[in-house]
Design a protein around this motif. Structure first.
Motif, PDB file in Angstrom:
ATOM      1  N   LYS A   1       0.818  -1.219   0.000  1.00 20.24           N
ATOM      2  CA  LYS A   1       0.000   0.000   0.000  1.00 20.24           C
ATOM      3  C   LYS A   1       0.849   1.265   0.000  1.00 20.24           C
ATOM      4  O   LYS A   1       0.376   2.326  -0.406  1.00 20.24           O
ATOM      5  CB  LYS A   1      -0.937  -0.026   1.207  1.00 20.24           C
ATOM      6  N   TRP A   2       2.078   1.146   0.471  1.00 19.41           N
ATOM      7  CA  TRP A   2       3.021   2.256   0.382  1.00 19.41           C
ATOM      8  C   TRP A   2       4.433   1.684   0.435  1.00 19.41           C
ATOM      9  O   TRP A   2       4.657   0.603   0.956  1.00 19.41           O
ATOM     10  CB  TRP A   2       2.787   3.281   1.497  1.00 19.41           C
ATOM     11  N   PRO A   3       5.387   2.405  -0.153  1.00 19.35           N
ATOM     12  CA  PRO A   3       6.764   1.889  -0.226  1.00 19.35           C
ATOM     13  C   PRO A   3       7.466   1.954   1.124  1.00 19.35           C
ATOM     14  O   PRO A   3       7.017   2.622   2.052  1.00 19.35           O
ATOM     15  CB  PRO A   3       7.423   2.812  -1.251  1.00 19.35           C
ATOM     16  N   SER A   4       8.584   1.224   1.206  1.00 18.12           N
ATOM     17  CA  SER A   4       9.397   1.271   2.421  1.00 18.12           C
ATOM     18  C   SER A   4      10.867   1.204   2.058  1.00 18.12           C
ATOM     19  O   SER A   4      11.244   0.673   1.002  1.00 18.12           O
ATOM     20  CB  SER A   4       9.052   0.100   3.350  1.00 18.12           C
TER      21      SER A   4
ATOM     22  N   TRP B   1       1.657  -4.947   9.218  1.00 18.59           N
ATOM     23  CA  TRP B   1       0.869  -5.986   8.530  1.00 18.59           C
ATOM     24  C   TRP B   1       0.020  -5.353   7.433  1.00 18.59           C
ATOM     25  O   TRP B   1      -0.071  -5.877   6.329  1.00 18.59           O
ATOM     26  CB  TRP B   1      -0.024  -6.715   9.531  1.00 18.59           C
ATOM     27  N   ASN B   2      -0.580  -4.238   7.732  1.00 20.56           N
ATOM     28  CA  ASN B   2      -1.500  -3.597   6.798  1.00 20.56           C
ATOM     29  C   ASN B   2      -0.800  -3.127   5.516  1.00 20.56           C
ATOM     30  O   ASN B   2      -1.416  -3.098   4.451  1.00 20.56           O
ATOM     31  CB  ASN B   2      -2.188  -2.406   7.467  1.00 20.56           C
ATOM     32  N   ARG B   3       0.470  -2.780   5.615  1.00 20.31           N
ATOM     33  CA  ARG B   3       1.189  -2.278   4.437  1.00 20.31           C
ATOM     34  C   ARG B   3       1.277  -3.334   3.341  1.00 20.31           C
ATOM     35  O   ARG B   3       1.148  -3.036   2.155  1.00 20.31           O
ATOM     36  CB  ARG B   3       2.604  -1.824   4.831  1.00 20.31           C
ATOM     37  N   THR B   4       1.475  -4.586   3.743  1.00 23.93           N
ATOM     38  CA  THR B   4       1.646  -5.669   2.763  1.00 23.93           C
ATOM     39  C   THR B   4       0.570  -6.744   2.882  1.00 23.93           C
ATOM     40  O   THR B   4       0.650  -7.748   2.179  1.00 23.93           O
ATOM     41  CB  THR B   4       3.017  -6.345   2.951  1.00 23.93           C
ATOM     42  N   ASN B   5      -0.394  -6.531   3.768  1.00 30.01           N
ATOM     43  CA  ASN B   5      -1.394  -7.562   4.066  1.00 30.01           C
ATOM     44  C   ASN B   5      -0.724  -8.864   4.502  1.00 30.01           C
ATOM     45  O   ASN B   5      -1.188  -9.964   4.184  1.00 30.01           O
ATOM     46  CB  ASN B   5      -2.312  -7.806   2.864  1.00 30.01           C
TER      47      ASN B   5
END
Length: 464
Positions: A88-91, A229-233
Motif C-alpha cells: 500500500k506504500w513503499p518502504s 501488517w497492513n502495508r503488505t497484508n
C-alpha cells in the motif's frame, strides 16, 4: 530413538475443509541422471496422548501426483509468474531488498569451492551471494504480543522441535533481530503450532475452529496496533510451524505470509516462490543435539534398504505387504521393539545404503533428516512432498525419489543404481549434512541459518 508413539490427522467436518536467472547445474562427469521412479510420519508422540487417527485417504481425495521433475519446473516458473501482494506504500526495507535481488541475480560465477560440493545446489553462485547478503543485511522484528504457552514458548524436544529451536535461536540473535520495526525486512509471528494444538484442541471434537480463531485474533491485535501488517497484508511476515495441521490452520488469515512448514504438501496449498519446506528434525536430547551423528562408510553398509515405523497412514502397510520378511537385502519392519542384542533403529540407519522415508499420515517425516544425520541416502516415498530448502538444494544429487505406486518395484529401482553413483550420492549426503544440524549456538550454514535463508530468499524474489 522411540518411533512407537502416535500423532495423527483429525478427520474434519464440513466447516473445515483441507486443502534467478536460469538454474546452473555444476554436474560432474561421473554423475548419472536423477534417480526417480517413473511413475507421515509415525509421529513420535509420547508427548501427545490425545492425538487422533485420520481417516484413510481414498482415490477421490488424493490430489494429482506431482513428480519431482514437475516440482523443479514449478519452482523455476515461480520466479517469473509469482504475483506478490501489492504494497500500500513503499518502504526503505523493500528498496534494500530490491537492491539485494539485483546483486544476487548478478552474482559472480563460482565453479568450485573448497568447502562445498557445488553440485548439491541449484545455483551455487546465487546461493553463496544470497547467504552473504542475508548475513550482512537482514533484520527481523519479532512481535512481543502473544501469551504463553502458544506464543514465545518454543518446544525443544520431539518431532516438532524445528519450530522451537528456530524460535529460540532467532529470539537470541543479535545479528538478525531488530527492536525497531521500521528497519525490519521481515516480521516473525512467534507462535508454536505444536503448543497451539496442545493448548486449545478439544479431544474428539474433530474441529479446529477455535485454533484458527485464536490465530485470527492474534493477527487482528497486531493489525490494529501496528501498520506493518497492513502495508503488505502480511506478505513480509512469516511463521515457522512443524505441526501437521499448520497448512490448514494458516491458509486463511495468514495466506499471504511466508509459511515455513514441515507439512510441505502441494496438495495442501504449498506455494512455490512464497512458502518454505521446513526440515522435520526429531530431537531426543536438547542438551546433546549431535548425539550419535554419522554412520559407517559405504563399504561397510551391507544392508540395501531399511525402514521401521508404526503403520500410520495408507502407505506403510503397502510397503510392508511387499517387503517385510520378503528379501534379506530389504530390512523393512513395522515397529522395532528394543531388545538386547538386536540392532537399534539408529544402528540400522548407520549400516544401510538407503533409508526409506515413507510418508505416514502426512507427507513429511523426520526420517528424511535422520537419514542425512546418519549418512544414509534418503529414499523419499511420499507423493507431492516438497523437500526442505527446495529453492536451494538439488535433491536429486543426493536422494532417490520413488513414487508411491512403484513400491512393488523398490528393490529393482535401488539395485539398478550403479555402485559408483551410490558412493557419490552418499558422499554428497555427508556434504549436505551441515545444512540439517542444530547447534545450541548457530554456526554458518547450519539448519537455523538455512531456514532463515529460505525465508529471506523467497521474500527477496517477491520484490518487484
Amino acid at each position: 530413538m522411540d518411533h512407537n508413539s502416535t500423532v495423527a490427522w483429525i478427520p474434519l467436518n464440513d466447516s473445515f475443509p483441507l486443502e534467478k536467472s536460469t538454474e546452473t547445474h555444476h554436474e560432474s562427469l561421473e554423475t548419472s541422471p536423477p534417480i526417480t521412479s517413473t511413475g507421515k510420519d509415525d509421529k513420535v508422540n509420547d508427548e501427545n496422548p490425545k492425538a487422533e487417527k485420520s481417516a484413510p485417504v481414498t482415490k477421490e481425495t488424493e490430489p494429482a501426483v506431482v513428480t519431482i521433475s514437475k516440482m523443479n519446473d514449478m519452482l523455476k516458473q515461480s520466479r517469473v509468474s509469482y504475483k506478490p501482494v501489492k504494497t500500500k506504500w513503499p518502504s526503505t526495507a523493500d528498496q534494500e531488498l530490491l537492491n539485494m535481488k539485483r546483486l544476487i541475480e548478478n552474482a559472480s560465477f563460482i565453479e568450485n569451492d573448497p568447502h562445498f560440493d557445488v553440485n548439491l545446489y541449484r545455483n551455487f553462485s546465487e546461493f553463496k551471494r544470497s547467504y552473504e547478503l542475508m548475513e550482512q543485511t537482514l533484520k527481523v522484528y519479532i512481535y512481543a504480543e502473544g501469551e504463553r504457552p502458544i506464543f514465545h514458548q518454543p518446544p525443544l524436544k520431539g518431532i516438532y522441535a524445528s519450530e522451537g529451536w528456530f524460535m529460540k535461536l532467532l529470539k537470541s540473535s543479535k545479528r538478525f533481530v531488530t527492536k525497531n520495526p521500521k528497519k525490519a525486512h521481515l516480521f516473525y509471528l512467534p507462535f508454536s503450532s505444536r503448543n497451539l494444538e496442545m493448548t486449545l484442541y478439544v479431544p474428539n471434537s474433530h474441529s479446529r475452529k477455535n485454533l484458527i480463531e485464536h490465530l485470527s485474533n492474534y493477527v487482528e491485535i497486531i493489525r490494529s496496533k501496528y501498520n506493518f501488517w497492513n502495508r503488505t497484508n502480511g506478505a513480509d511476515h512469516f511463521l515457522v510451524a512443524c505441526h501437521d495441521w499448520a497448512p490448514a490452520e494458516t491458509k486463511g488469515v495468514m495466506a499471504n505470509c511466508i509459511r515455513a512448514m514441515c507439512n510441505a504438501d502441494i496438495g495442501e496449498g504449498f506455494k512455490f516462490g512464497k512458502d518454505v519446506s521446513l526440515p522435520e528434525t526429531s530431537i531426543r536430547s536438547p542438551q546433546n543435539l549431535l548425539r550419535e551423528l554419522g554412520g559407517k562408510p559405504p563399504s561397510q553398509r551391507k544392508i540395501l534398504a531399511f525402514f521401521a515405523g508404526n503403520m500410520h497412514g495408507y502407505l506403510r502397510p503397502i510397503l510392508l505387504k511387499y517387503w517385510e520378511n520378503k528379501d534379506p537385502d530389504m530390512k523393512i519392519f513395522g515397529r522395532i521393539r528394543k531388545s538386547k542384542g538386536e540392532m537399534s533403529y539408529a544402528q540400522y540407519m548407520k549400516s544401510s545404503k538407503y533409508c526409506v522415508c515413507a510418508k505416514g499420515f502426512e507427507v513429511n517425516s523426520p526420517r528424511v533428516v535422520e537419514a542425512i544425520f546418519y549418512e544414509c541416502v534418503p529414499v523419499i516415498v511420499s507423493d507431492n512432498f516438497v523437500p526442505p530448502f527446495f529453492e536451494t538444494l538439488r535433491w536429486e544429487s543426493f536422494a532417490v525419489f520413488v513414487m508411491e505406486k512403484d513400491i512393488p518395484n523398490l528393490k529393482n529401482i535401488l539395485s539398478a543404481i550403479p555402485k559408483r553413483r551410490y558412493v557419490e550420492m552418499q558422499r554428497r549426503v555427508k556434504m549436505v549434512q551441515q545444512h540439517f544440524l542444530w547447534h545450541s549456538k548457530p554456526v554458518k550454514y547450519d539448519v537455523f541459518h538455512m531456514i532463515l535463508h529460505s525465508i529471506w530468499y523467497n521474500r527477496v524474489f517477491q520484490i518487484r
